[in-house]
Design a protein around this motif. Structure first.
Motif, PDB file in Angstrom:
ATOM      1  N   LYS A   1      -0.111   3.432  -2.870  1.00 16.31           N
ATOM      2  CA  LYS A   1      -1.180   4.436  -2.836  1.00 16.31           C
ATOM      3  C   LYS A   1      -0.608   5.854  -2.778  1.00 16.31           C
ATOM      4  O   LYS A   1      -1.123   6.774  -3.428  1.00 16.31           O
ATOM      5  N   SER A   2       0.448   6.040  -2.006  1.00 21.45           N
ATOM      6  CA  SER A   2       1.070   7.365  -1.927  1.00 21.45           C
ATOM      7  C   SER A   2       1.714   7.749  -3.256  1.00 21.45           C
ATOM      8  O   SER A   2       1.710   8.923  -3.642  1.00 21.45           O
TER       9      SER A   2
ATOM     10  N   SER B   1      -8.430  -0.189  -0.661  1.00 22.79           N
ATOM     11  CA  SER B   1      -7.563  -0.381  -1.822  1.00 22.79           C
ATOM     12  C   SER B   1      -8.363  -0.261  -3.111  1.00 22.79           C
ATOM     13  O   SER B   1      -7.813   0.092  -4.162  1.00 22.79           O
TER      14      SER B   1
ATOM     15  N   SER C   1      -3.195   0.416  -6.053  1.00 22.99           N
ATOM     16  CA  SER C   1      -3.354   0.246  -4.612  1.00 22.99           C
ATOM     17  C   SER C   1      -2.209  -0.523  -3.997  1.00 22.99           C
ATOM     18  O   SER C   1      -1.916  -0.366  -2.814  1.00 22.99           O
TER      19      SER C   1
ATOM     20  N   SER D   1      -4.324  12.756   1.877  1.00 26.31           N
ATOM     21  CA  SER D   1      -4.543  12.413   0.472  1.00 26.31           C
ATOM     22  C   SER D   1      -3.589  11.293   0.061  1.00 26.31           C
ATOM     23  O   SER D   1      -2.588  11.508  -0.619  1.00 26.31           O
ATOM     24  N   SER D   2      -3.893  10.086   0.538  1.00 24.72           N
ATOM     25  CA  SER D   2      -3.107   8.868   0.279  1.00 24.72           C
ATOM     26  C   SER D   2      -1.742   8.893   0.945  1.00 24.72           C
ATOM     27  O   SER D   2      -0.864   8.104   0.588  1.00 24.72           O
TER      28      SER D   2
ATOM     29  N   LEU E   1      -8.748   9.706  -3.535  1.00 23.64           N
ATOM     30  CA  LEU E   1      -7.436   9.853  -2.904  1.00 23.64           C
ATOM     31  C   LEU E   1      -7.539   9.810  -1.384  1.00 23.64           C
ATOM     32  O   LEU E   1      -6.653   9.274  -0.710  1.00 23.64           O
TER      33      LEU E   1
ATOM     34  N   TYR F   1      -5.029   9.950   8.143  1.00 28.87           N
ATOM     35  CA  TYR F   1      -4.948   9.671   6.710  1.00 28.87           C
ATOM     36  C   TYR F   1      -5.368  10.909   5.932  1.00 28.87           C
ATOM     37  O   TYR F   1      -6.470  11.427   6.096  1.00 28.87           O
TER      38      TYR F   1
ATOM     39  N   SER G   1       0.801  -1.233   0.000  1.00 24.99           N
ATOM     40  CA  SER G   1       0.000   0.000   0.000  1.00 24.99           C
ATOM     41  C   SER G   1       0.827   1.272   0.000  1.00 24.99           C
ATOM     42  O   SER G   1       0.254   2.367  -0.076  1.00 24.99           O
TER      43      SER G   1
ATOM     44  N   ASN H   1      -0.824   9.246  -5.429  1.00 23.58           N
ATOM     45  CA  ASN H   1      -1.022  10.677  -5.167  1.00 23.58           C
ATOM     46  C   ASN H   1      -0.069  11.508  -6.027  1.00 23.58           C
ATOM     47  O   ASN H   1      -0.469  12.534  -6.612  1.00 23.58           O
TER      48      ASN H   1
ATOM     49  N   THR I   1      -8.247   3.375  -4.647  1.00 22.72           N
ATOM     50  CA  THR I   1      -7.048   3.764  -5.376  1.00 22.72           C
ATOM     51  C   THR I   1      -6.951   3.053  -6.719  1.00 22.72           C
ATOM     52  O   THR I   1      -6.544   3.647  -7.723  1.00 22.72           O
TER      53      THR I   1
ATOM     54  N   TYR J   1     -10.660   3.098   4.850  1.00 20.52           N
ATOM     55  CA  TYR J   1      -9.523   2.653   4.048  1.00 20.52           C
ATOM     56  C   TYR J   1      -9.976   1.648   3.002  1.00 20.52           C
ATOM     57  O   TYR J   1     -10.671   0.683   3.305  1.00 20.52           O
TER      58      TYR J   1
END
Length: 446
Positions: free
Chosen positions: A187-188, A276, A323, A376-377, A227, A374, A184, A191, A279, A274
């Motif tokens: 995910k960032s 996945s 994700s 934006s990702s 996001l 949490y 995960s 962004n 994303t 949360y």
């Protein structure tokens, strides 16, 4: 007369029993396929992307292992139950990684530009100072028993200070050139990918109407909602056989369409959960907006940052699995963190909108949230009321976080990026000895 009928009765019972077994298998088949798909994908990725030979020990366990049969051949891994049932195969491609059933891809119109500079890749690392060496030893569990050290499972630590690699260490069997899965943490990275498209004017975070079939309240879902995990779509992130997350990853050809088919469980923008799915859906939306799929991540992010070894795996229709499925070497992960630290400026060129990281690492208030810190990702240390998620870390710290202990911390006030990669299922959600490392480094570099 009764004796003549007995074989007929037994045959009837046998037919009923067989029908029950077959019916039971077909009823459970979708659940079982998430298990065989998981094993096939892992075996393929660990073998062909990471270049390692023991997939069963490299990634999280599978409850079906006792009855699974996995075979790895040239460019493919196949898994079934007892060699017969619920068979799934994952096919390897250098550009798209390992995909269950292979990728049905049309020629992608988005060209991949030449790879840019990779300033961290070629840096020699001076011997770390004794204090930093001691911190690395602790992060690898040198003071623990063999069993506890194996449970900790640290495989790589890289420390970057003001753009220079100042310390790194790798577990036996791993090197600076071994791609490792971020889970995960991907995910960032999504962004950052979104920020690239915002800068070029292709996407706005306020864009809604993201799927043509959404004619109800889901049409109000924005890019920002995906996001920040506030889409309101029903989801279950539990990693178990047959749940939405495992079904998406291991039994769906078009993952974005599967997520888009989920019902609304909460009004849009009011509940943070949360997912996945959010994303992965977002990247299918970004692919549609750009006219790119398999080339989306390489062309917009990997090539500009010079990440030559990194691979973003795709689903069966060619959309990136944003994700979960970015593989990169530890120094490449560190480069991504450095890119964020520099607010999207790379080798003198601005690749993200100015202030993108400030906005992305600011938690927005919602009516209800299941996730503390949490944004934006990205996970952030400072909450809206000023309290800190990790009091030992500087307030401006933010981080990526992935399954089984993957972490990447960015501390702007200390000019610091710290990457920790590993395999820590036994930690059960506890921090894998990396927060003390980051806290100690930040205290001497602030």
């Amino acid at each position: 007369m009764r004796r003549r009928r007995r074989p007929t009765v037994l045959l009837g019972l046998l037919v009923l029993l067989l029908a029950g077994v077959v019916g039971g298998y077909w009823y459970e088949r979708p659940l079982l396929r998430t298990g065989t798909g998981y094993a096939a994908h892992n075996a393929c990725a660990v073998t062909f992307i990471a270049g390692r030979g023991r997939p069963e020990s490299d990634l999280p366990p599978n409850p079906l292992v006792p009855v699974l049969t996995t075979r790895v051949t040239d460019g493919e891994a196949s898994t079934s139950i007892a060699g017969l049932l619920a068979r799934q195969s994952a096919t390897y491609d250098r550009a798209t990684g390992c995909t269950l059933g292979g990728v049905e891809k049309d020629p992608d119109p988005a060209p991949i530009p030449p790879f840019g500079a990779a300033p961290l890749e070629s840096q020699a690392v001076p011997k770390a100072d004794p204090a930093t060496e001691a911190l690395l030893d602790e992060a690898f569990g040198d003071d623990l028993t063999d069993a506890a050290r194996a449970d900790l499972g640290t495989r790589a630590v890289v420390v970057v200070e003001h753009g220079r690699v100042v310390a790194e260490r790798y577990a036996d069997g791993f090197t600076r050139d071994t791609p490792q899965l971020g889970w995960s943490m991907t995910k960032s990275v999504t962004n950052l990918l979104t920020g690239r498209l915002v800068l070029e004017g292709t996407v706005k975070v306020t864009d809604a109407g993201l799927r043509p079939e959404w004619m109800d309240d889901r049409s109000r879902i924005t890019v920002d909602d995906l996001l920040r995990m506030t889409s309101g779509l029903a989801w279950d992130e539990t990693y178990d056989l047959g749940t939405p997350i495992t079904r998406m990853l291991y039994d769906e050809r078009d993952m974005g369409a599967f997520v888009a088919s989920q019902r609304s469980a909460h009004p849009v923008g009011t509940y943070q959960q949360y997912s996945s799915g959010s994303t992965t859906l977002l990247c299918s939306v970004l692919g549609a907006k750009t006219g790119a799929s398999t080339s989306l991540v390489p062309s917009r992010l990997l090539a500009p940052l010079g990440l030559r070894h990194a691979v973003m795996e795709t689903d069966g229709v060619g959309n990136p699995v944003c994700s979960s499925y970015l593989w990169a070497t530890p120094r490449e992960w560190a480069a991504i963190g450095q890119f964020a630290l520099q607010d999207g400026v790379w080798e003198g060129r601005r690749l993200l909108p100015e202030g993108w990281m400030r906005e992305s690492t600011t938690v927005k208030a919602v009516a209800a949230s299941e996730e503390v810190g949490y944004a934006s990702s990205w996970w952030v240390n400072r909450l809206p009321d000023g309290t800190l998620v990790q009091p030992s870390l500087p307030a401006d710290t933010y981080w990526m976080q992935g399954h089984d202990g993957q972490r990447l911390f960015v501390v702007p006030s200390a000019g610091l990026v710290v990457v920790r990669l590993g395999f820590s299922p036994a930690m059960s959600g506890r921090d894998p000895a990396v927060v003390p490392l980051v806290a100690a480094l930040a205290s001497t570099r602030g």
